[in-house]
Design a protein around this motif. Structure first.
Motif, PDB file in Angstrom:
ATOM      1  N   GLY A  61       0.812  -1.208   0.000  1.00 40.68           N
ATOM      2  CA  GLY A  61       0.000   0.000   0.000  1.00 40.68           C
ATOM      3  C   GLY A  61       0.844   1.256   0.000  1.00 40.68           C
ATOM      4  O   GLY A  61       0.569   2.214  -0.733  1.00 40.68           O
ATOM      5  N   ALA A  62       1.895   1.256   0.827  1.00 38.83           N
ATOM      6  CA  ALA A  62       2.789   2.421   0.877  1.00 38.83           C
ATOM      7  C   ALA A  62       3.506   2.620  -0.452  1.00 38.83           C
ATOM      8  O   ALA A  62       3.686   3.753  -0.915  1.00 38.83           O
ATOM      9  CB  ALA A  62       3.809   2.245   2.004  1.00 38.83           C
ATOM     10  N   LEU A  63       3.917   1.516  -1.093  1.00 41.92           N
ATOM     11  CA  LEU A  63       4.593   1.615  -2.384  1.00 41.92           C
ATOM     12  C   LEU A  63       3.679   2.240  -3.439  1.00 41.92           C
ATOM     13  O   LEU A  63       4.137   2.987  -4.312  1.00 41.92           O
ATOM     14  CB  LEU A  63       5.054   0.229  -2.831  1.00 41.92           C
ATOM     15  N   ALA A  64       2.395   1.950  -3.349  1.00 42.13           N
ATOM     16  CA  ALA A  64       1.444   2.535  -4.298  1.00 42.13           C
ATOM     17  C   ALA A  64       1.157   3.995  -3.983  1.00 42.13           C
ATOM     18  O   ALA A  64       1.068   4.833  -4.889  1.00 42.13           O
ATOM     19  CB  ALA A  64       0.140   1.729  -4.285  1.00 42.13           C
ATOM     20  N   VAL A  65       1.033   4.331  -2.707  1.00 45.68           N
ATOM     21  CA  VAL A  65       0.636   5.686  -2.303  1.00 45.68           C
ATOM     22  C   VAL A  65       1.755   6.692  -2.522  1.00 45.68           C
ATOM     23  O   VAL A  65       1.501   7.832  -2.952  1.00 45.68           O
ATOM     24  CB  VAL A  65       0.190   5.691  -0.829  1.00 45.68           C
TER      25      VAL A  65
ATOM     26  N   TRP B 283      -4.675   9.516  -8.966  1.00 47.65           N
ATOM     27  CA  TRP B 283      -5.809   8.947  -8.248  1.00 47.65           C
ATOM     28  C   TRP B 283      -5.813   7.430  -8.339  1.00 47.65           C
ATOM     29  O   TRP B 283      -6.275   6.743  -7.409  1.00 47.65           O
ATOM     30  CB  TRP B 283      -7.124   9.529  -8.780  1.00 47.65           C
ATOM     31  N   ARG B 284      -5.270   6.881  -9.422  1.00 44.98           N
ATOM     32  CA  ARG B 284      -5.207   5.430  -9.547  1.00 44.98           C
ATOM     33  C   ARG B 284      -4.294   4.830  -8.477  1.00 44.98           C
ATOM     34  O   ARG B 284      -4.630   3.810  -7.853  1.00 44.98           O
ATOM     35  CB  ARG B 284      -4.712   5.036 -10.934  1.00 44.98           C
ATOM     36  N   ARG B 285      -3.140   5.452  -8.267  1.00 44.62           N
ATOM     37  CA  ARG B 285      -2.217   4.953  -7.253  1.00 44.62           C
ATOM     38  C   ARG B 285      -2.784   5.131  -5.860  1.00 44.62           C
ATOM     39  O   ARG B 285      -2.654   4.253  -4.994  1.00 44.62           O
ATOM     40  CB  ARG B 285      -0.861   5.652  -7.383  1.00 44.62           C
ATOM     41  N   LEU B 286      -3.416   6.254  -5.604  1.00 43.29           N
ATOM     42  CA  LEU B 286      -4.020   6.478  -4.286  1.00 43.29           C
ATOM     43  C   LEU B 286      -5.131   5.472  -4.021  1.00 43.29           C
ATOM     44  O   LEU B 286      -5.252   4.941  -2.905  1.00 43.29           O
ATOM     45  CB  LEU B 286      -4.563   7.904  -4.194  1.00 43.29           C
ATOM     46  N   LEU B 287      -5.945   5.217  -5.030  1.00 48.06           N
ATOM     47  CA  LEU B 287      -7.032   4.254  -4.869  1.00 48.06           C
ATOM     48  C   LEU B 287      -6.477   2.852  -4.640  1.00 48.06           C
ATOM     49  O   LEU B 287      -6.929   2.131  -3.737  1.00 48.06           O
ATOM     50  CB  LEU B 287      -7.929   4.269  -6.106  1.00 48.06           C
ATOM     51  N   ALA B 288      -5.486   2.468  -5.443  1.00 43.65           N
ATOM     52  CA  ALA B 288      -4.874   1.140  -5.290  1.00 43.65           C
ATOM     53  C   ALA B 288      -4.210   0.996  -3.930  1.00 43.65           C
ATOM     54  O   ALA B 288      -4.341  -0.044  -3.259  1.00 43.65           O
ATOM     55  CB  ALA B 288      -3.861   0.902  -6.409  1.00 43.65           C
ATOM     56  N   GLY B 289      -3.491   2.054  -3.508  1.00 44.19           N
ATOM     57  CA  GLY B 289      -2.868   2.013  -2.186  1.00 44.19           C
ATOM     58  C   GLY B 289      -3.889   1.892  -1.080  1.00 44.19           C
ATOM     59  O   GLY B 289      -3.701   1.141  -0.112  1.00 44.19           O
ATOM     60  N   GLY B 290      -4.986   2.635  -1.218  1.00 38.50           N
ATOM     61  CA  GLY B 290      -6.047   2.541  -0.221  1.00 38.50           C
ATOM     62  C   GLY B 290      -6.645   1.146  -0.158  1.00 38.50           C
ATOM     63  O   GLY B 290      -6.901   0.617   0.933  1.00 38.50           O
ATOM     64  N   VAL B 291      -6.864   0.526  -1.309  1.00 39.26           N
ATOM     65  CA  VAL B 291      -7.404  -0.837  -1.339  1.00 39.26           C
ATOM     66  C   VAL B 291      -6.455  -1.804  -0.638  1.00 39.26           C
ATOM     67  O   VAL B 291      -6.890  -2.668   0.145  1.00 39.26           O
ATOM     68  CB  VAL B 291      -7.657  -1.287  -2.797  1.00 39.26           C
ATOM     69  N   LEU B 292      -5.167  -1.664  -0.895  1.00 40.79           N
ATOM     70  CA  LEU B 292      -4.182  -2.546  -0.252  1.00 40.79           C
ATOM     71  C   LEU B 292      -4.142  -2.346   1.255  1.00 40.79           C
ATOM     72  O   LEU B 292      -4.098  -3.313   2.026  1.00 40.79           O
ATOM     73  CB  LEU B 292      -2.797  -2.306  -0.863  1.00 40.79           C
ATOM     74  N   PHE B 293      -4.169  -1.094   1.701  1.00 47.41           N
ATOM     75  CA  PHE B 293      -4.218  -0.842   3.137  1.00 47.41           C
ATOM     76  C   PHE B 293      -5.535  -1.342   3.735  1.00 47.41           C
ATOM     77  O   PHE B 293      -5.569  -1.848   4.856  1.00 47.41           O
ATOM     78  CB  PHE B 293      -4.054   0.652   3.426  1.00 47.41           C
TER      79      PHE B 293
ATOM     80  N   VAL C 191     -10.020  10.093  -2.235  1.00 37.68           N
ATOM     81  CA  VAL C 191      -9.752   8.944  -3.106  1.00 37.68           C
ATOM     82  C   VAL C 191      -9.074   7.830  -2.318  1.00 37.68           C
ATOM     83  O   VAL C 191      -9.453   6.643  -2.413  1.00 37.68           O
ATOM     84  CB  VAL C 191      -8.876   9.361  -4.306  1.00 37.68           C
ATOM     85  N   TYR C 192      -8.087   8.214  -1.534  1.00 36.10           N
ATOM     86  CA  TYR C 192      -7.372   7.223  -0.723  1.00 36.10           C
ATOM     87  C   TYR C 192      -8.313   6.568   0.288  1.00 36.10           C
ATOM     88  O   TYR C 192      -8.336   5.329   0.422  1.00 36.10           O
ATOM     89  CB  TYR C 192      -6.203   7.906  -0.010  1.00 36.10           C
ATOM     90  N   ALA C 193      -9.105   7.373   0.995  1.00 34.17           N
ATOM     91  CA  ALA C 193     -10.040   6.835   1.985  1.00 34.17           C
ATOM     92  C   ALA C 193     -11.062   5.919   1.328  1.00 34.17           C
ATOM     93  O   ALA C 193     -11.444   4.885   1.889  1.00 34.17           O
ATOM     94  CB  ALA C 193     -10.740   7.977   2.719  1.00 34.17           C
ATOM     95  N   GLY C 194     -11.510   6.293   0.121  1.00 31.59           N
ATOM     96  CA  GLY C 194     -12.434   5.431  -0.605  1.00 31.59           C
ATOM     97  C   GLY C 194     -11.833   4.073  -0.898  1.00 31.59           C
ATOM     98  O   GLY C 194     -12.506   3.038  -0.797  1.00 31.59           O
ATOM     99  N   GLY C 195     -10.554   4.075  -1.276  1.00 26.38           N
ATOM    100  CA  GLY C 195      -9.867   2.809  -1.508  1.00 26.38           C
ATOM    101  C   GLY C 195      -9.768   1.971  -0.250  1.00 26.38           C
ATOM    102  O   GLY C 195      -9.950   0.750  -0.288  1.00 26.38           O
ATOM    103  N   VAL C 196      -9.471   2.620   0.884  1.00 25.67           N
ATOM    104  CA  VAL C 196      -9.387   1.903   2.164  1.00 25.67           C
ATOM    105  C   VAL C 196     -10.724   1.241   2.493  1.00 25.67           C
ATOM    106  O   VAL C 196     -10.779   0.062   2.867  1.00 25.67           O
ATOM    107  CB  VAL C 196      -8.960   2.855   3.295  1.00 25.67           C
ATOM    108  N   VAL C 197     -11.795   2.003   2.357  1.00 25.52           N
ATOM    109  CA  VAL C 197     -13.130   1.463   2.653  1.00 25.52           C
ATOM    110  C   VAL C 197     -13.447   0.290   1.731  1.00 25.52           C
ATOM    111  O   VAL C 197     -13.951  -0.757   2.171  1.00 25.52           O
ATOM    112  CB  VAL C 197     -14.201   2.571   2.513  1.00 25.52           C
ATOM    113  N   LEU C 198     -13.128   0.449   0.457  1.00 23.18           N
ATOM    114  CA  LEU C 198     -13.379  -0.617  -0.508  1.00 23.18           C
ATOM    115  C   LEU C 198     -12.570  -1.871  -0.173  1.00 23.18           C
ATOM    116  O   LEU C 198     -13.102  -2.996  -0.157  1.00 23.18           O
ATOM    117  CB  LEU C 198     -13.023  -0.121  -1.910  1.00 23.18           C
ATOM    118  N   GLY C 199     -11.281  -1.676   0.108  1.00 27.61           N
ATOM    119  CA  GLY C 199     -10.406  -2.809   0.404  1.00 27.61           C
ATOM    120  C   GLY C 199     -10.783  -3.543   1.670  1.00 27.61           C
ATOM    121  O   GLY C 199     -10.550  -4.752   1.785  1.00 27.61           O
ATOM    122  N   PHE C 200     -11.383  -2.828   2.616  1.00 26.92           N
ATOM    123  CA  PHE C 200     -11.792  -3.461   3.871  1.00 26.92           C
ATOM    124  C   PHE C 200     -13.181  -4.075   3.766  1.00 26.92           C
ATOM    125  O   PHE C 200     -13.409  -5.216   4.186  1.00 26.92           O
ATOM    126  CB  PHE C 200     -11.755  -2.436   5.009  1.00 26.92           C
TER     127      PHE C 200
END
Length: 509
Positions: free
Chosen positions: A145-149, A159-169, A199-208
């Motif tokens: 996640g950190a590598l993506a963010v 936004w793609r990297r932030l979203l992907a990083g959020g999903v991983l986290f 965008v990042y928070a959205g990825g986190v919510v999605l990934g969780f």
């Protein structure tokens, strides 16, 4: 840089597989938690759903990770599946090393060497990788996640990297909720740029939510009691000493237990030195530390605080802080070295870079030797003869009551053909969830639900295999004690057979 990453990764693989090759670790019994973590996946393979059909106090991320491996237990047995799962966990732990290297390689040779080297040899990272525990997978997904963010030193604007990083986290949080710590730190770093944060928070919510909600919605009350209440509210007889925690966090595992005051002094000295290096680097570079440095420092500080606060602490917890220990050293020192003035009149300053790199390499080599020597003397606490004896006595398909699921997994007796046999995989977790954070020693027996869960296990069992820690997990109320003593007799140390009212259709031996 690629050579450093490759060598460190191979070192990490070697240390973890060598540790796993020690007597009893691959095909034996070495932990309590691995029975819960891998056992949940085996239960799911056989149609039982976490939280609805049995209690576990962690999110279901590890269940999903282990599910493909658990499929082989249907044809090859549970201990074979556990061995494969242990190898995959060791490799996942080693896989975090190149990810850490890629995260910092733009900072130069020193940063890559220290970040990769520390993670490769950190004692509790190696020990946490010897069986199916959460920390190796948690670390891997957090670093991905950190590598993506992060785009080099700063939070990415993509936004793609932030979203992907959020999903991983977010998925890291589905493995263990500790991932919330680096998640919060990154949200703080992006607070001034709401769109990036959103965008990042959205990825986190999605990934969780994607992996967790299907299970949570199947039994929302049990999920809440198990994953939230049982984690936040725990009562224990004793508090793990702060000295033990500090020694594990500092990586001083291979020396005798030091006094708490000395460990506090060592910790403070290390923190002050790193702060001084960071300040000097900022002064020489005429700039504040970049976002990546703040992320590492903030996460490391919050994880240390989280480890020192609760009553419980286990050695494998420190496996989560391993990458941040390496990074919190590597980043400020590499920044200082890069900011040092150069020139023929300051030859000693130019020599500081190779000296620092040589010193770091020598320290890593020495610590590797200590790690190898320590691993050479390790062995599982449960002998192979004890496991073989239990397997001979207990027939396949039998219903076995136990306070530690890894025992029945080790003898291929985890899955029973007896109708009504208890699906419990986490005795102490069941206590916590049904009694608001109490265990067998701290009053879980006062909960009728806890007593009923254990009574149901004993009533359907023809055998019982209990550990020396059963008093911490089983609330031996007068009713449970009377039932067990009147219906089971001891065969060997810890192993009992039913003698009264055997279950129809199941032999009692």
């Amino acid at each position: 840089m690629p050579a450093v990453i490759i060598v460190a990764t191979l070192l990490a693989v070697g240390l973890r597989l060598y540790d796993l090759s020690r007597p009893g670790y691959l095909l034996g019994i070495s932990e309590y938690d691995d029975g819960t973590d891998f056992g949940s996946a085996i239960r799911l393979v056989h149609g039982a759903v976490p939280y609805r059909d049995f209690i576990m106090v962690q999110p279901p991320g590890i269940t999903l990770i282990m599910f493909p491996i658990a499929l082989i237990t249907k044809g090859m047995g549970t201990i074979t599946g556990m061995a494969v799962a242990r190898v995959f966990t060791a490799l996942a732990s080693a896989a975090a090393v190149p990810v850490a290297g890629l995260l910092v390689r733009h900072r130069g040779f020193f940063a890559t060497l220290v970040a990769c080297g520390v993670l490769a040899i950190y004692p509790d990272s190696v020990m946490a990788a010897r069986t199916v525990l959460l920390e190796p997978w948690l670390v891997l997904f957090c670093l991905l996640g950190a590598l993506a963010v992060f785009d080099r030193d700063e939070v990415s604007g993509s936004w793609r990297r932030l979203l992907a990083g959020g999903v991983l986290f977010g998925f890291a949080g589905a493995v263990k909720v500790w991932a919330i710590i680096p998640v919060v730190v990154i949200l703080a770093l992006t607070a001034r740029r709401p769109r990036r944060a959103a965008v990042y928070a959205g990825g986190v919510v999605l990934g969780f939510c994607v992996p967790v909600l299907p299970f949570a919605l199947s039994a929302p009350t049990t999920f809440y009691r198990s994953v939230i209440i049982a984690q936040l509210v725990r009562n224990d007889v004793v508090r793990i000493p702060q000295g033990y925690r500090l020694q594990q966090i500092l990586g001083l595992v291979h020396v005798s237990q030091l006094g708490t005051p000395l460990l506090v002094i060592i910790g403070v000295v290390v923190a002050v030195m790193l702060a001084a290096v960071s300040l000097l680097g900022s002064r020489l570079a005429h700039s504040r530390p970049p976002a990546l440095d703040w992320f590492v420092t903030g996460t490391c500080a919050l994880v240390v605080a989280a480890f020192l606060w609760p009553a419980d602490f286990y050695y494998h917890y420190a496996g989560f802080i391993a990458p941040f220990v390496g990074l919190v050293i590597a980043l400020p020192v590499s920044r200082l070295l890069a900011a040092l003035p150069s020139g023929e009149t300051r030859r000693w300053l130019r020599l500081m870079r190779p000296w620092a790199t040589g010193l770091a390499a020598a320290a890593l080599v020495a610590l590797t030797v200590f790690q190898v020597v320590a691993e050479a003397h390790e062995a599982s606490g449960t002998s192979a003869s004890e496991i073989a004896q239990a397997k001979r006595i207990i027939p396949p398909g039998a219903c076995v009551a136990t306070d530690q699921a890894s025992y029945t997994i080790a003898i291929d007796r985890f899955v029973s053909t007896v109708p009504g046999c208890s699906l419990m995989i986490d005795g102490v977790g069941t206590d916590y969830a049904l009694s608001n954070g109490r265990n067998g020693e701290t009053g879980a027996g006062s909960s009728l639900a806890v007593e009923a869960a254990w009574m149901a296990m004993f009533r359907h069992a023809s055998y019982a295999w209990l550990t020396t820690q059963d008093y911490r997990r089983i609330p031996w109320t007068p009713q449970l004690t009377a039932y067990f003593q009147s219906h089971f007799e001891r065969l060997t140390e810890g192993l009992y057979v039913r003698t009264a009212h055997p279950i129809p259709g199941q032999s009692a031996g």
